[in-house]
Scaffold this motif. Sequence first.
Motif, PDB file in Angstrom:
ATOM      1  N   ASN A 122       7.330   2.936  -1.263  1.00 40.21           N
ATOM      2  CA  ASN A 122       8.187   2.391  -2.615  1.00 40.21           C
ATOM      3  C   ASN A 122       7.583   2.990  -2.854  1.00 40.21           C
ATOM      4  OD1 ASN A 122       6.328   0.616  -1.246  1.00 40.21           O
ATOM      5  ND2 ASN A 122       7.223  -1.435  -2.201  1.00 40.21           N
ATOM      6  N   THR A 123       6.735   4.217  -3.594  1.00 43.89           N
ATOM      7  CA  THR A 123       6.004   3.781  -5.020  1.00 43.89           C
ATOM      8  C   THR A 123       7.176   4.088  -6.265  1.00 43.89           C
ATOM      9  OG1 THR A 123       4.323   4.930  -3.685  1.00 43.89           O
ATOM     10  CG2 THR A 123       4.327   5.456  -5.940  1.00 43.89           C
ATOM     11  N   PHE A 124       6.144   3.705  -7.026  1.00 45.96           N
ATOM     12  CA  PHE A 124       6.542   3.447  -7.823  1.00 45.96           C
ATOM     13  C   PHE A 124       5.736   3.359  -9.032  1.00 45.96           C
ATOM     14  CE2 PHE A 124       7.749  -0.797  -6.716  1.00 45.96           C
ATOM     15  CZ  PHE A 124       7.671  -1.707  -7.509  1.00 45.96           C
ATOM     16  N   ALA A 125       6.212   3.487 -10.555  1.00 46.98           N
ATOM     17  CA  ALA A 125       5.362   2.991 -11.793  1.00 46.98           C
ATOM     18  C   ALA A 125       4.631   2.081 -12.210  1.00 46.98           C
ATOM     19  CB  ALA A 125       6.421   3.475 -12.704  1.00 46.98           C
ATOM     20  N   THR A 126       3.369   1.993 -11.543  1.00 45.00           N
ATOM     21  CA  THR A 126       2.385   0.777 -11.893  1.00 45.00           C
ATOM     22  C   THR A 126       2.328   0.490 -10.203  1.00 45.00           C
ATOM     23  OG1 THR A 126       3.876  -1.082 -12.131  1.00 45.00           O
ATOM     24  CG2 THR A 126       3.269   0.291 -14.247  1.00 45.00           C
ATOM     25  N   SER A 127       2.656   0.941  -9.461  1.00 41.78           N
ATOM     26  CA  SER A 127       2.568   0.205  -8.474  1.00 41.78           C
ATOM     27  C   SER A 127       2.020   0.604  -6.877  1.00 41.78           C
ATOM     28  CB  SER A 127       3.809   0.814  -6.820  1.00 41.78           C
ATOM     29  OG  SER A 127       4.508   2.121  -7.313  1.00 41.78           O
ATOM     30  N   CYS A 128       1.084   1.757  -7.412  1.00 45.62           N
ATOM     31  CA  CYS A 128       0.163   2.274  -6.754  1.00 45.62           C
ATOM     32  C   CYS A 128      -1.689   2.192  -7.866  1.00 45.62           C
ATOM     33  CB  CYS A 128      -0.139   4.557  -7.318  1.00 45.62           C
ATOM     34  SG  CYS A 128      -1.427   4.674  -5.906  1.00 45.62           S
ATOM     35  N   PRO A 129      -1.897   1.195  -7.802  1.00 44.38           N
ATOM     36  CA  PRO A 129      -3.620   0.581  -8.201  1.00 44.38           C
ATOM     37  C   PRO A 129      -4.269   1.725  -8.586  1.00 44.38           C
ATOM     38  CG  PRO A 129      -3.197   0.125  -5.448  1.00 44.38           C
ATOM     39  CD  PRO A 129      -1.807   1.168  -5.865  1.00 44.38           C
ATOM     40  N   SER A 130      -5.075   0.902  -9.803  1.00 40.75           N
ATOM     41  CA  SER A 130      -6.101   2.462 -10.739  1.00 40.75           C
ATOM     42  C   SER A 130      -6.637   2.897 -10.036  1.00 40.75           C
ATOM     43  CB  SER A 130      -6.182   1.619 -11.423  1.00 40.75           C
ATOM     44  OG  SER A 130      -6.928   2.206 -12.508  1.00 40.75           O
ATOM     45  N   ASN A 131      -6.712   4.584 -10.371  1.00 38.01           N
ATOM     46  CA  ASN A 131      -7.792   5.343  -9.707  1.00 38.01           C
ATOM     47  C   ASN A 131      -7.476   5.522  -8.311  1.00 38.01           C
ATOM     48  OD1 ASN A 131      -8.612   5.545 -12.262  1.00 38.01           O
ATOM     49  ND2 ASN A 131     -10.021   4.014 -11.605  1.00 38.01           N
ATOM     50  N   THR A 132      -6.321   5.547  -8.143  1.00 39.70           N
ATOM     51  CA  THR A 132      -5.817   5.704  -6.328  1.00 39.70           C
ATOM     52  C   THR A 132      -4.429   6.564  -5.856  1.00 39.70           C
ATOM     53  OG1 THR A 132      -6.695   3.492  -5.690  1.00 39.70           O
ATOM     54  CG2 THR A 132      -5.510   4.444  -4.160  1.00 39.70           C
ATOM     55  N   LEU A 133      -4.782   7.698  -4.859  1.00 39.27           N
ATOM     56  CA  LEU A 133      -3.700   8.498  -4.355  1.00 39.27           C
ATOM     57  C   LEU A 133      -3.188   7.630  -3.768  1.00 39.27           C
ATOM     58  CD1 LEU A 133      -2.733  10.958  -4.923  1.00 39.27           C
ATOM     59  CD2 LEU A 133      -4.281  12.157  -3.315  1.00 39.27           C
ATOM     60  N   CYS A 134      -1.843   7.545  -3.895  1.00 36.26           N
ATOM     61  CA  CYS A 134      -0.471   7.139  -3.556  1.00 36.26           C
ATOM     62  C   CYS A 134       0.160   8.582  -2.720  1.00 36.26           C
ATOM     63  CB  CYS A 134       0.395   5.508  -3.606  1.00 36.26           C
ATOM     64  SG  CYS A 134      -0.434   4.270  -4.164  1.00 36.26           S
ATOM     65  N   THR A 135       0.568   7.760  -1.257  1.00 39.49           N
ATOM     66  CA  THR A 135       1.614   9.461  -0.960  1.00 39.49           C
ATOM     67  C   THR A 135       2.695   8.491   0.005  1.00 39.49           C
ATOM     68  OG1 THR A 135      -0.190   9.379   1.628  1.00 39.49           O
ATOM     69  CG2 THR A 135      -0.265  10.948  -0.506  1.00 39.49           C
ATOM     70  N   TYR A 136       3.215   9.510   0.590  1.00 38.81           N
ATOM     71  CA  TYR A 136       4.821   9.197   1.682  1.00 38.81           C
ATOM     72  C   TYR A 136       4.607   8.578   3.281  1.00 38.81           C
ATOM     73  CZ  TYR A 136       9.228   7.923   1.823  1.00 38.81           C
ATOM     74  OH  TYR A 136      10.706   7.138   2.391  1.00 38.81           O
ATOM     75  N   PRO A 137       4.590   7.474   3.605  1.00 39.67           N
ATOM     76  CA  PRO A 137       4.231   7.492   4.663  1.00 39.67           C
ATOM     77  C   PRO A 137       5.299   8.566   5.793  1.00 39.67           C
ATOM     78  CG  PRO A 137       4.988   5.752   4.741  1.00 39.67           C
ATOM     79  CD  PRO A 137       4.991   6.698   2.749  1.00 39.67           C
ATOM     80  N   VAL A 138       5.058   9.200   7.057  1.00 38.62           N
ATOM     81  CA  VAL A 138       5.829   9.536   8.230  1.00 38.62           C
ATOM     82  C   VAL A 138       5.803   8.122   9.248  1.00 38.62           C
ATOM     83  CG1 VAL A 138       5.192  11.036  10.503  1.00 38.62           C
ATOM     84  CG2 VAL A 138       4.504  11.675   7.685  1.00 38.62           C
ATOM     85  N   SER A 139       6.688   8.712   9.492  1.00 40.18           N
ATOM     86  CA  SER A 139       7.330   7.577  10.250  1.00 40.18           C
ATOM     87  C   SER A 139       7.259   7.818  11.862  1.00 40.18           C
ATOM     88  CB  SER A 139       8.813   7.417   9.963  1.00 40.18           C
ATOM     89  OG  SER A 139       9.303   6.653  11.326  1.00 40.18           O
TER      90      SER A 139
END
Length: 433
Positions: free
Chosen positions: A83-100
């Motif tokens: 559920n990545t959206f603006a400001t939901s990813c921690p600072s200086n961290t790369l967030c990606t979408y998981p494979v089920s």
Amino acid sequence: MHLLQQLFVIVLAFTSLEHVSIIVYAQPYTSVVAPVNKHIDTAKSLYSVEIITTLDENKHALANFLIDIEAPFIWHDCIVRWNTFATSCPSNTLCTYPVSCDEYQCDEVRTIYSYKNPSCSRDPGYSSLPGWGCTCPVNVVDPVTGSCGQAILNYDDFTMYTSDGRKVGVDAFNKFYGANPNAACAPSSSFSSFPTNVSGVMAFSSSPYALPAYLYQPLKKTFALCIPSKPSTRGVLFFGTGPYYFLPQTNVDVRSYLSYTPLLKRQDSFGYFINVTSIVIKKRTINVPVNTTTKLSTIDPYTTLRTDIYNGVLRRFSLVTKRLLPAKPVAPFGLCYSTSTTGLKVPDIEFILQNGQKWSVSTTNSIKQVTDKVACLAFVDGGATSEPAIVIGAFQFEDNFLEFDLQNSTLGFSSSLLRKKTSCANFNFTLAN
């Protein structure tokens, strides 16, 4: 007859228009390109490629990935968030979408296209993500330590600069090329053994989950690797067809320097193999047993030979360098010389390939300066049962241009570019306007 002539003119006009449209819409780039770096702050020298990763709020940042031409898939320092959206990813961290865990990619990567390592559990289990459900844990193997860890398979996004073989970022409208591979996110602690500022492994193997499988038209399924010999300079990695131009020869396509040999595959590996039929040192042949397998490796630092082959190379090389002052061997090398400079000159070591082509290993790729006073033959004894019997390591790749044509299963190799008055550090990375 007049009617036939009119029809001919109409057909010709449509044909001409078709050709014009092809010219107008032809892509101005022939490849994508990325810098390559050498790292010497680990137990062995390693090489990384700089790839653009997408951060939250559409920001872009560069990340360094170890180049592994045998790894089954890409993995790096990131976290998965459904559920990545603006400001939901921690600072200086790369967030990606998981494979089920229910998707076919999960099953394939966990079974067929996985790391083959005895230290890894056959079943990495499953995990869940709050609000999402079952994710897809996969085994990963640290190329520095050989230890097994776990990562979570995801949908990723990588970007590279385009190139016409001469410059980077062809024009304002064709500067970037994006790819969306399945990769895996591992915790930051997984990279403690990696070189400084390197936080991932970029797979360039034959696996359908390695990066080459995600690079499409108009790119040809070919990647070219030119790794630097110094940590202070940058080499280059291309994906796509040539041309490739290095300074100062601005009108010389590096492909004109290449010889070619078939690339071979093995069922138990996603890596690349060639057939070395013999090794020649100063016109004397060291026999290589029939059906001997030779692997190419960007992770093994030096060429490794099975003991029977290594002993033959060592005896011959000792004989042709008997006038050089010997030194006590420095592990892992078996033959060393006393020297106060780096100007040691020795005969070439020639790998004779199955189609009669010759890969010449010159002094800069056969002699490693270990200390200010000692230089060693950069070939290592792999043991009596070493398999593959020959592994050509990354030191022997430095300042050599290697073109892996995955469509036609051929390897193009230049031998040392230094003999052509250029090097892997001589690609122009200045961005086009």
